[in-house]
Design a protein around this motif. Structure first.
Motif, PDB file in Angstrom:
ATOM      1  N   UNK A  55      -8.818   1.782   8.555  1.00 52.56           N
ATOM      2  CA  UNK A  55      -7.366   1.824   8.429  1.00 52.56           C
ATOM      3  C   UNK A  55      -6.957   1.111   7.149  1.00 52.56           C
ATOM      4  N   UNK A  56      -5.910   1.586   6.512  1.00 51.45           N
ATOM      5  CA  UNK A  56      -5.322   0.906   5.357  1.00 51.45           C
ATOM      6  C   UNK A  56      -3.856   0.674   5.659  1.00 51.45           C
ATOM      7  N   UNK A  57      -3.411  -0.562   5.503  1.00 47.48           N
ATOM      8  CA  UNK A  57      -2.052  -0.950   5.876  1.00 47.48           C
ATOM      9  C   UNK A  57      -1.181  -1.075   4.630  1.00 47.48           C
ATOM     10  N   UNK A  58      -0.963   0.037   3.970  1.00 44.49           N
ATOM     11  CA  UNK A  58      -0.279   0.033   2.672  1.00 44.49           C
ATOM     12  C   UNK A  58       1.078  -0.676   2.729  1.00 44.49           C
ATOM     13  N   UNK A  59       1.959  -0.171   3.573  1.00 41.25           N
ATOM     14  CA  UNK A  59       3.327  -0.699   3.569  1.00 41.25           C
ATOM     15  C   UNK A  59       3.389  -2.126   4.098  1.00 41.25           C
ATOM     16  N   UNK A  60       2.610  -2.402   5.143  1.00 39.41           N
ATOM     17  CA  UNK A  60       2.583  -3.768   5.667  1.00 39.41           C
ATOM     18  C   UNK A  60       2.087  -4.748   4.614  1.00 39.41           C
ATOM     19  N   UNK A  61       1.043  -4.350   3.860  1.00 42.60           N
ATOM     20  CA  UNK A  61       0.498  -5.222   2.824  1.00 42.60           C
ATOM     21  C   UNK A  61       1.514  -5.457   1.711  1.00 42.60           C
ATOM     22  N   UNK A  62       2.208  -4.400   1.300  1.00 40.96           N
ATOM     23  CA  UNK A  62       3.214  -4.557   0.241  1.00 40.96           C
ATOM     24  C   UNK A  62       4.352  -5.479   0.701  1.00 40.96           C
ATOM     25  N   UNK A  63       4.783  -5.304   1.935  1.00 42.91           N
ATOM     26  CA  UNK A  63       5.866  -6.142   2.446  1.00 42.91           C
ATOM     27  C   UNK A  63       5.432  -7.597   2.540  1.00 42.91           C
TER      28      UNK A  63
END
Length: 363
Positions: A24-32
């Motif tokens: 899994x990659x948590x793109x939006x969570x990581x950016x936030x």
């Protein structure tokens, strides 16, 4: 704070379809998280990956997040039917070795090792119950640390598995220990070089491939030539009892028969006695991480890739994998460094001292 996370996500997006390191990659969570992280925290904005679907709930991951690091995704671990636990099942498919796609990256911290080796993240968490951090670290050409059993909380009721970390270098693993240990530890005293060490290519029982043994022996010779270690001379090579049946018995728990449990306890106690005797006069035990090179995805056949690692899950000693070189067919080989129980911080410092003398570029 967002730049490092963006670079990590860009590399994951570009490289992971081929390597399959991430489940899994948590793109939006990581950016936030990167936008809101407190810039005063010591690891503010550092991207990292966690092992497997439950990795974000691990003690180590939570401590890293508390220090400001940003989790960007969970890495691949073995899927159903992978008896040997040697490759991961990522979101794009089977996890492959970054040096040779036809070979396994090792396991079970497969995706964590590949993600670090490919530069997708500078650090990834792992866990090691039989070699699951050290083996993929060795086969992917990165640094891997298994901590002293019991040093950090572990969900493994058998006590065999302990938390670990994979990084591009031993120096980068310092941050992991700095922030996951329960309380601030005093800095270790400066290393007095050379370090007294003992080398064994097979621990007296493993069938180590001649080329793997030669690569590791050459790495040890470079350590000696650089003044990092001094091999203790002894006419009797250091050996342990083969821990295979003992490890399997402990892992089996209540399912193990009484006779087998008794034999396992005897092997375990004797190996601890021998290791305590060794560390009474030496700082390090040096061995290959595995007796074999990375094998194909179909499995290792009759070879036990764990032959040289799982004794230290039974004994509880901290152990690390440092890149030692390559076989002629381009497969990475790891040098295993084992130290006294509880000497995790010092072991990392010893690995830092060893790396510059040991690491060889790919032929």
């Amino acid at each position: 704070m967002t730049d490092r996370v963006e670079r990590a996500l860009e590399r994951i997006g570009r490289l992971d379809p081929e390597l399959c390191a991430f489940a899994e990659v948590w793109d939006e969570e990581a950016r936030a998280r990167a936008r809101s992280v407190d810039r005063r925290l010591p690891l503010a904005g550092m991207p990292f990956a966690v092992k497997g679907p439950a990795g974000i709930r691990s003690y180590a991951a939570q401590r890293l997040v508390a220090a400001g690091a940003v989790p960007v995704g969970s890495t691949a671990v073995p899927g159903p039917g992978t008896y040997w636990q040697t490759w991961g099942r990522g979101r794009h498919g089977r996890t492959v070795n970054p040096y040779r796609a036809d070979r396994t990256p090792g396991g079970s911290s497969a995706g964590s090792a590949v993600a670090v080796a490919a530069g997708m993240v500078p650090l990834a968490t792992g866990s090691d119950g039989a070699g699951s951090v050290r083996i993929p670290a060795a086969w992917c050409g990165v640094f891997g640390l298994k901590t002293t059993n019991g040093l950090l909380p572990s969900p493994d009721r058998t006590g065999l598995a302990s938390a670990g970390v994979l990084t591009r270098s031993a120096a980068e693993a310092r941050a992991y220990l700095d922030h996951v240990l329960d309380a601030p530890r005093p800095a270790p005293p400066p290393l007095a070089l050379p370090l007294p060490a003992v080398f064994s290519a097979d621990l007296g029982f493993a069938r180590t491939e001649p080329e793997v043994a030669a690569v590791v022996r050459a790495a040890v010779e470079r350590l000696v030539a650089a003044g990092v270690v001094q091999l203790l001379s002894d006419r009797t090579p250091f050996t342990l009892l083969d821990p295979r049946e003992a490890w399997l018995s402990v892992r089996g728990g209540a399912a193990a028969d009484a006779e087998g449990a008794g034999r396992a306890a005897g092997v375990r106690a004797e190996n601890v006695r021998r290791l305590d005797g060794l560390f009474a006069g030496a700082e390090l035990l040096l061995t290959p991480v595995t007796p074999n090179r990375p094998h194909g995805h179909e499995g290792p056949g009759e070879a036990y890739s764990t032959a040289l690692t799982w004794a230290f899950n039974l004994s509880g000693h901290p152990a690390a994998s440092v890149p030692a070189g390559f076989t002629a067919d381009g497969c990475p080989v790891g040098l295993q460094l084992v130290a006294r129980r509880g000497a995790d911080v010092r072991l990392v410092e010893m690995a830092v001292a060893a790396e510059s003398a040991v690491i060889r570029v790919r032929p």
